[in-house]
Design a protein around this motif. Structure first.
Motif, mmCIF file in Angstrom:
data_model
loop_
_atom_site.group_PDB
_atom_site.id
_atom_site.type_symbol
_atom_site.label_atom_id
_atom_site.label_comp_id
_atom_site.label_asym_id
_atom_site.label_seq_id
_atom_site.Cartn_x
_atom_site.Cartn_y
_atom_site.Cartn_z
ATOM 1 N N SER A 1 -20.639 18.524 9.257
ATOM 2 C CA SER A 1 -21.900 18.737 8.539
ATOM 3 C C SER A 1 -22.172 17.576 7.580
ATOM 4 C CB SER A 1 -21.830 20.046 7.737
ATOM 5 O OG SER A 1 -20.739 20.002 6.821
ATOM 6 N N THR A 2 -23.402 17.564 7.041
ATOM 7 C CA THR A 2 -23.792 16.569 6.040
ATOM 8 C C THR A 2 -24.212 17.296 4.769
ATOM 9 O OG1 THR A 2 -24.540 14.981 7.709
ATOM 10 C CG2 THR A 2 -25.375 14.689 5.464
ATOM 11 N N ARG B 1 -20.460 13.605 6.440
ATOM 12 C CA ARG B 1 -21.156 12.703 5.505
ATOM 13 C C ARG B 1 -21.475 13.447 4.216
ATOM 14 N NH1 ARG B 1 -26.425 10.959 6.492
ATOM 15 N NH2 ARG B 1 -26.043 8.987 5.412
ATOM 16 N N VAL B 2 -21.511 12.685 3.118
ATOM 17 C CA VAL B 2 -21.989 13.208 1.842
ATOM 18 C C VAL B 2 -22.914 12.167 1.237
ATOM 19 C CG1 VAL B 2 -21.380 14.006 -0.465
ATOM 20 C CG2 VAL B 2 -19.891 14.563 1.467
ATOM 21 N N ALA C 1 -16.683 11.038 -5.225
ATOM 22 C CA ALA C 1 -17.068 10.150 -4.122
ATOM 23 C C ALA C 1 -15.852 9.396 -3.586
ATOM 24 C CB ALA C 1 -18.142 9.176 -4.600
ATOM 25 N N GLU C 2 -15.019 8.935 -4.501
ATOM 26 C CA GLU C 2 -13.813 8.198 -4.100
ATOM 27 C C GLU C 2 -12.858 9.087 -3.322
ATOM 28 O OE1 GLU C 2 -10.225 5.546 -6.165
ATOM 29 O OE2 GLU C 2 -11.714 6.578 -7.402
ATOM 30 N N GLY D 1 -11.718 10.054 4.596
ATOM 31 C CA GLY D 1 -12.413 9.795 5.849
ATOM 32 C C GLY D 1 -13.853 10.258 5.940
ATOM 33 N N ILE D 2 -14.429 10.739 4.847
ATOM 34 C CA ILE D 2 -15.824 11.176 4.860
ATOM 35 C C ILE D 2 -16.727 9.985 4.516
ATOM 36 C CG2 ILE D 2 -17.539 12.630 3.716
ATOM 37 C CD1 ILE D 2 -15.449 14.765 3.412
ATOM 38 N N GLU D 3 -17.794 9.816 5.265
ATOM 39 C CA GLU D 3 -18.769 8.761 4.976
ATOM 40 C C GLU D 3 -19.553 9.150 3.722
ATOM 41 O OE1 GLU D 3 -22.990 7.042 6.698
ATOM 42 O OE2 GLU D 3 -21.619 8.072 8.084
ATOM 43 N N VAL D 4 -19.528 8.320 2.717
ATOM 44 C CA VAL D 4 -20.196 8.605 1.450
ATOM 45 C C VAL D 4 -21.290 7.576 1.206
ATOM 46 C CG1 VAL D 4 -19.935 8.812 -1.049
ATOM 47 C CG2 VAL D 4 -18.122 9.654 0.467
#
Length: 340
Positions: free
Chosen positions: A96-97, A125-126, A141-142, A148-151
């Motif tokens: 999910s995003t 993603r976030v 965020a870090e 492994g999450i796209e930020v």
């Protein structure tokens, strides 16, 4: 639809609870499934209650599996809801995003850490509006990126920072705002102006502020109560801003239990409290201290055959909230040099 569109939905949702989350920030969140379908749009509603990400996660899971509603309804607080979600999410939000107006927190306070929740859901993603520089909450965020999450940061940053401004100010010592009720043609006098929904919203704010400021002339003429009866039994302490110290003790505001009432010809006591509301009319607004640049205008759907207020003023309308058949305009002064 781009990231700005979905984050705008989160921003609008956060404004619905602006100031009502004191001493927490107003935050909104949106969740999309792996196919880009909107599952939830949620906000943080009150201090001590679930954060926006937790509310959005709950609603998104319920959208995927309606049988979870009954289970989640058994949670008595944010921590219980968090634990129920961790144990029963069934990987329904994998890939999910998340769109959030403020960087997800990383600490356990009255509510659990939102960054850990997002990790547990298997988000892909976030997208974040404002960064959190708070000593205890920063680093979300870090943490997400390290796992492994796209930020993506700073989307709609200016609007999210504006949303966050009251929180940063009261954390720094003081946030004072001015409230006025007006008809469509700018009349501020002549009896009740706001509808019930608007008055209830005002009373909700009164129940939260550390101090409420009112002009002496208004106290003498209107003989108000200035409580929060439409929302809560808790009434604010009062500062009567007046050069005259003698008031009729039978005026209702003086007879509210557990209330402090101060009379002063200086408005400085207001800036020594964290969260302060000034209620007033044309004269107070005309001479408003330049440190007060947020103005809340409750605008009714009526016109009145009376003179409207007359001011040289420039405002930026940051947001409009619908309250029944009226609206609340969240405004910011642009002419800060006109008053000392």
């Amino acid at each position: 639809m781009g990231d700005e569109f979905y984050l705008s939905l989160a921003i609008d949702k956060a404004w619905d609870c602006q100031l009502l989350t004191y001493p927490n920030p107003a935050v909104g969140a949106v969740i999309l499934d792996e196919n880009g379908q909107i599952l939830s749009v949620a906000n943080h509603q009150m201090s001590g209650f679930p954060h926006a990400e937790l509310n959005a996660t709950k609603e998104a899971l319920e959208a995927k599996n309606s049988s979870l509603k009954e289970l989640f309804a058994t949670a008595k607080n944010a921590n219980e809801l968090y634990n129920l979600i961790i144990k029963n999410h069934q990987n329904l939000l994998k890939n999910s995003t998340y769109y959030v107006t403020l960087e997800p927190c990383t600490h356990q306070g009255k509510t659990p850490p939102c960054a850990n929740l997002i990790l547990a859901m298997g988000a892909k993603r976030v997208v974040i509006g404002s960064r959190d520089y708070g000593k205890h909450a920063r680093g979300g965020a870090e943490l997400l990126a390290q796992n492994g999450i796209e930020v993506k940061l700073d989307v709609c940053k200016a609007r999210c920072d504006e949303l966050l401004e009251p929180f940063l100010r009261w954390q720094s010592g003081n946030f004072t705002f001015f409230k006025i009720a007006l008809t469509q043609n700018g009349v501020a006098t002549g009896g009740v102006i706001s509808n019930l929904a608007s008055r209830t919203h005002t009373h909700h704010l009164r129940s939260l502020v550390d101090l409420m400021v009112i002009g002496g002339a208004t106290v003498r003429i209107d003989r108000p109560t200035l409580d929060a009866r439409l929302f809560s039994k808790k009434s604010p302490d009062i500062l009567i801003y007046s050069s005259y110290a003698n008031f009729d003790s039978k005026i209702p505001l003086f007879n509210i239990p557990n209330r402090k009432v101060e009379i002063s010809n200086s408005i400085e006591p207001a800036f020594k409290k964290s969260f302060v509301m000034i209620e007033g009319g044309e004269n107070f607004l005309k001479n408003l201290d330049s440190r007060v640049d947020w103005i809340l205008i409750y605008r009714s759907n009526e016109f009145k055959s009376m003179r409207g207020i007359s001011l040289d003023f420039r405002l930026k309308i940051m947001h409009k909230t619908t309250l029944g058949d009226g609206e609340l305009l969240w405004c910011k002064r642009l002419d800060l040099g006109i008053n000392a």
